[in-house]
Write an enzyme that holds these catalytic residues in place. Structure first.
Site, short mmCIF file in Angstrom:
data_model
loop_
_atom_site.label_atom_id
_atom_site.label_comp_id
_atom_site.label_asym_id
_atom_site.label_seq_id
_atom_site.Cartn_x
_atom_site.Cartn_y
_atom_site.Cartn_z
N GLY A 8 0.87 -1.20 0.00
CA GLY A 8 0.00 0.00 0.00
C GLY A 8 0.89 1.23 0.00
N SER A 10 1.91 3.48 -2.06
CA SER A 10 1.65 4.79 -2.67
C SER A 10 0.79 5.67 -1.77
CB SER A 10 0.94 4.63 -4.02
OG SER A 10 -0.39 4.20 -3.82
N GLY A 11 0.19 5.08 -0.74
CA GLY A 11 -0.73 5.84 0.11
C GLY A 11 -0.01 6.80 1.05
N ARG A 85 -12.38 5.89 2.53
CA ARG A 85 -13.67 6.01 3.22
C ARG A 85 -14.57 6.98 2.46
NH1 ARG A 85 -13.07 6.99 9.51
NH2 ARG A 85 -15.11 6.34 10.23
N HIS A 178 -9.22 0.45 18.70
CA HIS A 178 -8.77 1.68 18.05
C HIS A 178 -10.01 2.24 17.35
CE1 HIS A 178 -6.47 4.64 15.94
NE2 HIS A 178 -6.77 4.14 14.76
P1 NAP Z 1 -4.54 6.12 1.33
O1 NAP Z 1 -3.65 7.28 1.15
O2 NAP Z 1 -5.90 6.15 0.69
O3 NAP Z 1 -3.74 4.83 0.82
C1 NAP Z 1 -4.31 3.57 0.84
C2 NAP Z 1 -3.60 2.68 -0.14
O4 NAP Z 1 -4.32 1.45 -0.19
C3 NAP Z 1 -3.59 3.17 -1.59
O5 NAP Z 1 -2.56 4.07 -1.82
C4 NAP Z 1 -3.44 1.88 -2.36
O6 NAP Z 1 -2.05 1.51 -2.36
C5 NAP Z 1 -4.16 0.86 -1.47
N1 NAP Z 1 -5.50 0.54 -2.00
C6 NAP Z 1 -6.55 1.36 -2.19
N2 NAP Z 1 -7.61 0.69 -2.71
C7 NAP Z 1 -7.19 -0.60 -2.83
C8 NAP Z 1 -7.79 -1.80 -3.30
N3 NAP Z 1 -9.06 -1.80 -3.74
N4 NAP Z 1 -7.05 -2.94 -3.32
C9 NAP Z 1 -5.76 -2.95 -2.88
N5 NAP Z 1 -5.14 -1.83 -2.41
C10 NAP Z 1 -5.85 -0.70 -2.38
O7 NAP Z 1 -4.80 5.81 2.87
P2 NAP Z 1 -3.84 6.10 4.12
O8 NAP Z 1 -4.15 7.44 4.68
O9 NAP Z 1 -2.44 5.76 3.76
O10 NAP Z 1 -4.41 5.04 5.18
C11 NAP Z 1 -4.24 3.66 4.92
C12 NAP Z 1 -5.08 2.84 5.88
O11 NAP Z 1 -4.60 3.03 7.20
C13 NAP Z 1 -6.56 3.22 5.92
O12 NAP Z 1 -7.33 2.04 6.09
C14 NAP Z 1 -6.67 4.09 7.17
O13 NAP Z 1 -7.97 4.07 7.73
C15 NAP Z 1 -5.68 3.36 8.07
N6 NAP Z 1 -5.12 4.13 9.19
C16 NAP Z 1 -4.94 3.42 10.34
C17 NAP Z 1 -4.37 4.04 11.43
C18 NAP Z 1 -4.14 3.23 12.68
O14 NAP Z 1 -3.71 3.77 13.70
N7 NAP Z 1 -4.40 1.92 12.62
C19 NAP Z 1 -3.98 5.39 11.36
C20 NAP Z 1 -4.18 6.06 10.16
C21 NAP Z 1 -4.74 5.43 9.06
P3 NAP Z 1 -1.27 0.96 -3.65
O15 NAP Z 1 -2.01 1.45 -4.86
O16 NAP Z 1 0.07 1.57 -3.46
O17 NAP Z 1 -1.26 -0.52 -3.57
#
Ligand code: NAP
Length: 318
Positions: A8, A10-11, A85, A178
């Site tokens: 993931g 690129s996120g 989301r 969380h």
């Molecule tokens: P983001 O910028 O939207 O990045 C998410 C990444 O997921 C995308 O860049 C893509 O990566 C991948 N993705 C998206 N749709 C997909 C699909 N259908 N199939 C496979 N891969 C897919 O989000 P973010 O801000 O980095 O957050 C990532 C996650 O962490 C979210 O679920 C967020 O809620 C969670 N989060 C958790 C915490 C915690 O404390 N646990 C804190 C913050 C965020 P690629 O295209 O590079 O594969």
């Protein structure tokens, strides 16, 4: 040779963690794994990061990849992949599509990096931790989730500001979910080793307001800047750095419980653990007052219900 993979990549979180970990001496290579559609983006991010790292004379190796075989030999595989989301999404609406991603990546990790520690960040993280455990087939000490460590850092900041004391003096912890059912352990919080309620200004502390602020901290940031990045990325770096350096710090991670804390079982929740090179060395006993205990049970009920619904969904969509 210490190799880490970020899935993931690129996120927002993925790329920030890569940049933070690139400065970690003990890590030799970071594989930035992404879907093919994000490959060019990840390659560009790496080129940009190399320029910044050169300014600090750091020669890290960052590898862009869409080939899951490239994760082989990773010490830690971090999963930050998740669907964005949308307005009106419930927790389960997000859990179902994300569980499919976690299931597939957990199976990939089991096949290509069978000795890795899996660190889940994708939300709802406690549910996703159980899904990753199930589909990787790993020992539970090697499947952990980030959530309450970040919440604990946020609580530390709120208390440091309230008492006007260096945050390093605040020893506190948030456990449970969380999410809405997180449990700040105020009854065992200390400042410089002294219980919180001995401090001047304790009576000014509006605990209800503090808990609300804590629960809404992530949402509040997202409403203002669209995403959280530095907080989660540094919290993740803390966990990975503790693992690769075998630091044996006590940090709060989501782990699958089998009765170790208050008899709660068959659900992953945030609890304090000793983290080491092998993952979780052991869960550390938690002292709670009656209110905290009842909130912890509520967290267990809520997360378990969602986990069971997601398990059914994955079984039905076979
Ligand atoms: P983001 O910028 O939207 O990045 C998410 C990444 O997921 C995308 O860049 C893509 O990566 C991948 N993705 C998206 N749709 C997909 C699909 N259908 N199939 C496979 N891969 C897919 O989000 P973010 O801000 O980095 O957050 C990532 C996650 O962490 C979210 O679920 C967020 O809620 C969670 N989060 C958790 C915490 C915690 O404390 N646990 C804190 C913050 C965020 P690629 O295209 O590079 O594969």
């Amino acid at each position: 040779m210490v190799k880490i993979t970020i899935m993931g990549a690129s996120g927002t979180i993925g790329k920030n963690v890569a940049f933070t970990l690139a400065k970690e001496d003990v890590i030799d290579e970071i594989v930035m794994y992404s879907r093919e559609s994000s490959h060019a983006r990840v390659t560009g991010e790496i080129m940009d990061m190399y320029d910044a790292l050169a300014a600090e004379d750091i020669d890290s190796v960052l590898t862009p990849s869409c080939n899951v075989e490239d994760i082989a030999g990773s010490k830690v595989v971090l999963i930050t992949s998740g669907v964005p989301r949308k307005d009106g999404y419930t927790r389960l609406d997000l859990a179902e599509p994300n569980s499919k991603i976690i299931k597939q990546y957990a199976q990939n990790i089991a096949e290509y990096a069978p000795d890795a520690i899996i660190l889940i960040v994708t939300n709802p993280v406690d549910v996703m931790t159980s899904i990753a455990l199930e589909y990787s087939g790993f020992d539970k000490k090697r499947v952990i989730g980030l959530g309450n460590h970040l919440d604990s850092l946020r609580l530390k900041t709120i208390l440091a500001k309230h008492f006007n004391i260096n945050s390093g003096e605040i020893h506190t912890r948030v456990i449970g979910e969380h999410g809405d059912h997180m449990v700040p352990l105020l009854s065992s919080t200390t400042i410089g080793g002294i219980p919180l309620n001995y401090f001047a200004h304790y009576t000014d502390l509006d605990v209800g307001e503090l808990v609300n602020r804590l629960k809404n901290a992530g949402g509040n940031i997202i409403s203002k800047k669209g995403a959280t990045e530095y907080g989660p990325s540094y919290a993740i770096s803390n966990l990975i750095s503790t693992i690769v350096n075998d630091s044996r710090k006590i940090l709060t991670v989501s782990t699958y419980l089998e009765g170790e804390v208050e008899g709660v079982y068959d659900v992953s929740l945030g609890v304090p653990v000793i983290l080491c090179r092998g993952g979780i060395q052991r869960i550390v006993p938690v002292r709670m007052n009656d209110y905290e205990r009842s909130e912890f049970f509520e967290a267990a009920r809520t997360v378990k219900k969602c986990t069971y619904a997601v398990r059914d969904y994955l079984n039905e969509s076979l």
